[in-house]
Design a protein around this motif. Structure first.
Motif, PDB file in Angstrom:
ATOM      1  N   SER A 121      35.705 -36.588  -5.290  1.00  0.00           N
ATOM      2  CA  SER A 121      35.854 -37.295  -3.679  1.00  0.00           C
ATOM      3  C   SER A 121      34.528 -37.012  -3.132  1.00  0.00           C
ATOM      4  O   SER A 121      33.822 -35.905  -3.472  1.00  0.00           O
ATOM      5  N   GLU A 122      34.016 -38.018  -2.578  1.00  0.00           N
ATOM      6  CA  GLU A 122      32.541 -37.763  -2.007  1.00  0.00           C
ATOM      7  C   GLU A 122      32.621 -38.303  -0.241  1.00  0.00           C
ATOM      8  O   GLU A 122      33.162 -39.379   0.015  1.00  0.00           O
ATOM      9  N   VAL A 123      31.934 -37.386   0.433  1.00  0.00           N
ATOM     10  CA  VAL A 123      32.132 -38.015   1.834  1.00  0.00           C
ATOM     11  C   VAL A 123      30.583 -37.368   2.338  1.00  0.00           C
ATOM     12  O   VAL A 123      30.346 -36.414   2.124  1.00  0.00           O
ATOM     13  N   SER A 124      30.054 -37.989   3.475  1.00  0.00           N
ATOM     14  CA  SER A 124      29.028 -37.670   3.875  1.00  0.00           C
ATOM     15  C   SER A 124      29.174 -37.436   5.619  1.00  0.00           C
ATOM     16  O   SER A 124      30.125 -38.132   6.358  1.00  0.00           O
ATOM     17  N   HIS A 125      28.379 -36.459   6.198  1.00  0.00           N
ATOM     18  CA  HIS A 125      28.425 -36.338   7.607  1.00  0.00           C
ATOM     19  C   HIS A 125      27.112 -35.748   7.811  1.00  0.00           C
ATOM     20  O   HIS A 125      26.708 -35.072   7.184  1.00  0.00           O
ATOM     21  N   THR A 126      26.735 -35.918   9.096  1.00  0.00           N
ATOM     22  CA  THR A 126      25.513 -35.377   9.841  1.00  0.00           C
ATOM     23  C   THR A 126      25.976 -34.532  10.970  1.00  0.00           C
ATOM     24  O   THR A 126      26.534 -35.017  11.772  1.00  0.00           O
ATOM     25  N   PHE A 127      25.650 -33.363  10.676  1.00  0.00           N
ATOM     26  CA  PHE A 127      26.277 -32.216  12.048  1.00  0.00           C
ATOM     27  C   PHE A 127      25.250 -32.406  12.854  1.00  0.00           C
ATOM     28  O   PHE A 127      23.866 -31.909  12.630  1.00  0.00           O
ATOM     29  N   ASN A 128      25.164 -32.743  13.980  1.00  0.00           N
ATOM     30  CA  ASN A 128      24.283 -32.844  15.164  1.00  0.00           C
ATOM     31  C   ASN A 128      24.443 -31.680  16.164  1.00  0.00           C
ATOM     32  O   ASN A 128      23.717 -31.657  17.047  1.00  0.00           O
ATOM     33  N   THR A 129      25.467 -30.833  15.870  1.00  0.00           N
ATOM     34  CA  THR A 129      25.517 -29.740  16.715  1.00  0.00           C
ATOM     35  C   THR A 129      25.598 -28.362  16.124  1.00  0.00           C
ATOM     36  O   THR A 129      26.284 -28.286  14.925  1.00  0.00           O
ATOM     37  N   LYS A 130      25.194 -27.409  16.483  1.00  0.00           N
ATOM     38  CA  LYS A 130      25.278 -26.022  15.924  1.00  0.00           C
ATOM     39  C   LYS A 130      26.667 -25.412  16.091  1.00  0.00           C
ATOM     40  O   LYS A 130      27.259 -25.809  16.896  1.00  0.00           O
ATOM     41  N   GLY A 131      27.045 -24.602  15.088  1.00  0.00           N
ATOM     42  CA  GLY A 131      28.265 -23.999  15.370  1.00  0.00           C
ATOM     43  C   GLY A 131      29.121 -23.787  13.996  1.00  0.00           C
ATOM     44  O   GLY A 131      28.750 -23.886  13.120  1.00  0.00           O
ATOM     45  N   THR A 132      30.426 -23.262  14.154  1.00  0.00           N
ATOM     46  CA  THR A 132      31.009 -23.006  12.907  1.00  0.00           C
ATOM     47  C   THR A 132      32.246 -24.076  12.772  1.00  0.00           C
ATOM     48  O   THR A 132      32.953 -24.114  14.128  1.00  0.00           O
ATOM     49  N   PHE A 133      32.601 -24.864  11.780  1.00  0.00           N
ATOM     50  CA  PHE A 133      33.538 -25.723  11.816  1.00  0.00           C
ATOM     51  C   PHE A 133      34.832 -25.177  10.698  1.00  0.00           C
ATOM     52  O   PHE A 133      34.314 -24.739   9.922  1.00  0.00           O
ATOM     53  N   LEU A 134      35.928 -25.446  11.262  1.00  0.00           N
ATOM     54  CA  LEU A 134      36.827 -25.160  10.447  1.00  0.00           C
ATOM     55  C   LEU A 134      37.295 -26.199   9.416  1.00  0.00           C
ATOM     56  O   LEU A 134      37.371 -27.590   9.895  1.00  0.00           O
ATOM     57  N   ILE A 135      37.474 -25.696   7.917  1.00  0.00           N
ATOM     58  CA  ILE A 135      37.702 -26.957   7.118  1.00  0.00           C
ATOM     59  C   ILE A 135      39.341 -26.090   6.646  1.00  0.00           C
ATOM     60  O   ILE A 135      39.521 -25.344   6.401  1.00  0.00           O
ATOM     61  N   ILE A 136      39.988 -27.329   6.425  1.00  0.00           N
ATOM     62  CA  ILE A 136      41.651 -27.114   6.422  1.00  0.00           C
ATOM     63  C   ILE A 136      41.855 -28.146   5.339  1.00  0.00           C
ATOM     64  O   ILE A 136      41.446 -29.142   5.156  1.00  0.00           O
ATOM     65  N   CYS A 137      42.856 -27.552   4.649  1.00  0.00           N
ATOM     66  CA  CYS A 137      43.504 -28.589   3.736  1.00  0.00           C
ATOM     67  C   CYS A 137      44.830 -29.348   4.182  1.00  0.00           C
ATOM     68  O   CYS A 137      45.722 -28.633   5.004  1.00  0.00           O
ATOM     69  N   ASN A 138      44.703 -30.483   4.451  1.00  0.00           N
ATOM     70  CA  ASN A 138      45.847 -31.226   5.035  1.00  0.00           C
ATOM     71  C   ASN A 138      46.782 -32.210   3.886  1.00  0.00           C
ATOM     72  O   ASN A 138      47.314 -33.233   4.600  1.00  0.00           O
ATOM     73  N   GLU A 139      46.732 -31.840   2.874  1.00  0.00           N
ATOM     74  CA  GLU A 139      47.765 -32.289   1.950  1.00  0.00           C
ATOM     75  C   GLU A 139      48.431 -31.125   1.454  1.00  0.00           C
ATOM     76  O   GLU A 139      48.210 -29.997   0.938  1.00  0.00           O
ATOM     77  N   TYR A 140      49.903 -31.174   1.658  1.00  0.00           N
ATOM     78  CA  TYR A 140      50.825 -30.171   1.306  1.00  0.00           C
ATOM     79  C   TYR A 140      50.593 -29.689  -0.293  1.00  0.00           C
ATOM     80  O   TYR A 140      50.884 -30.873  -0.959  1.00  0.00           O
ATOM     81  N   CYS A 141      50.341 -28.526  -0.624  1.00  0.00           N
ATOM     82  CA  CYS A 141      49.908 -28.182  -2.072  1.00  0.00           C
ATOM     83  C   CYS A 141      50.643 -27.023  -2.660  1.00  0.00           C
ATOM     84  O   CYS A 141      50.371 -26.616  -3.831  1.00  0.00           O
ATOM     85  N   GLY A 142      51.628 -26.550  -1.762  1.00  0.00           N
ATOM     86  CA  GLY A 142      52.383 -25.445  -2.416  1.00  0.00           C
ATOM     87  C   GLY A 142      52.685 -24.455  -1.137  1.00  0.00           C
ATOM     88  O   GLY A 142      52.402 -24.588  -0.031  1.00  0.00           O
ATOM     89  N   THR A 143      53.307 -23.377  -1.592  1.00  0.00           N
ATOM     90  CA  THR A 143      53.500 -22.460  -0.450  1.00  0.00           C
ATOM     91  C   THR A 143      52.488 -21.710   0.205  1.00  0.00           C
ATOM     92  O   THR A 143      52.838 -21.190   1.483  1.00  0.00           O
ATOM     93  N   GLY A 144      51.292 -21.597  -0.135  1.00  0.00           N
ATOM     94  CA  GLY A 144      50.301 -21.055   0.427  1.00  0.00           C
ATOM     95  C   GLY A 144      49.292 -22.004   1.278  1.00  0.00           C
ATOM     96  O   GLY A 144      48.184 -22.006   1.734  1.00  0.00           O
TER      97      GLY A 144
END
Ligand code: CUA
Length: 155
Positions: A121-144
């Motif tokens: 998969s390919e996706v692009s983004h330009t981050f214009n603000t400093k900070g820490t961003f959260l990456i989450i999995c939003n497809e149910y993939c198992g018990t964890g």
């Protein structure tokens, strides 16, 4: 067979629409290059983190203001799970999974894609603000699934 005039008119309208739609489909496919989604790069999930371009995932600078970030997803996490990129740079993410379907959503951005086994998969983004961003999995993939996250630090 005797067909009433009004019925003949409706048959002509219906048939004419079929011909028109088929013509539009053929013109857009043949002359305008329209087609089904595709063209994604493929990858053997067994080689992710082992060999090939996903042997060493992470951040690679590709230009003065552009970066390529390869991320490998697995149950239940991402490699690497902390990504650091500079503010204002165009960041292209290449994503592959080692096992099942996962999601890749960077909270508070428009980055949100699926990671499908066998595809990059390919996706692009330009981050214009400093900070820490959260990456989450939003497809149910198992018990964890709910424990699957990473962070991207924009400095
Ligand atoms: Cu990975 Cu949910």
């Amino acid at each position: 067979m005797n067909i009433a005039k009004i019925e003949r008119i409706w048959l002509l309208i219906g048939g004419g629409m079929l011909v028109a739609f088929m013509a539009i489909l053929l013109v857009s496919a043949a002359a305008l290059g329209a087609g089904t989604p595709g063209g994604m790069d493929t990858i053997d999930p067994g080689t992710v983190l082992v060999s090939g371009v996903f042997a060493h995932p992470g951040v690679t600078q590709t230009g003065p203001h552009s970066y390529l970030v390869r991320v490998a997803a697995y149950t239940f996490g991402y490699t690497p799970n902390l990504i650091t990129v500079p503010v204002g740079a165009k960041v292209t993410f290449n994503l592959a999974t080692r096992d099942v379907v996962h999601g890749f959503e960077i909270v508070d951005t428009d980055v949100n894609t699926m990671i499908i086994p066998g595809y990059i998969s390919e996706v692009s983004h330009t981050f214009n603000t400093k900070g820490t961003f959260l990456i989450i999995c939003n497809e149910y993939c198992g018990t964890g699934h709910q424990l699957m996250y990473a962070h991207i630090k924009v400095v």
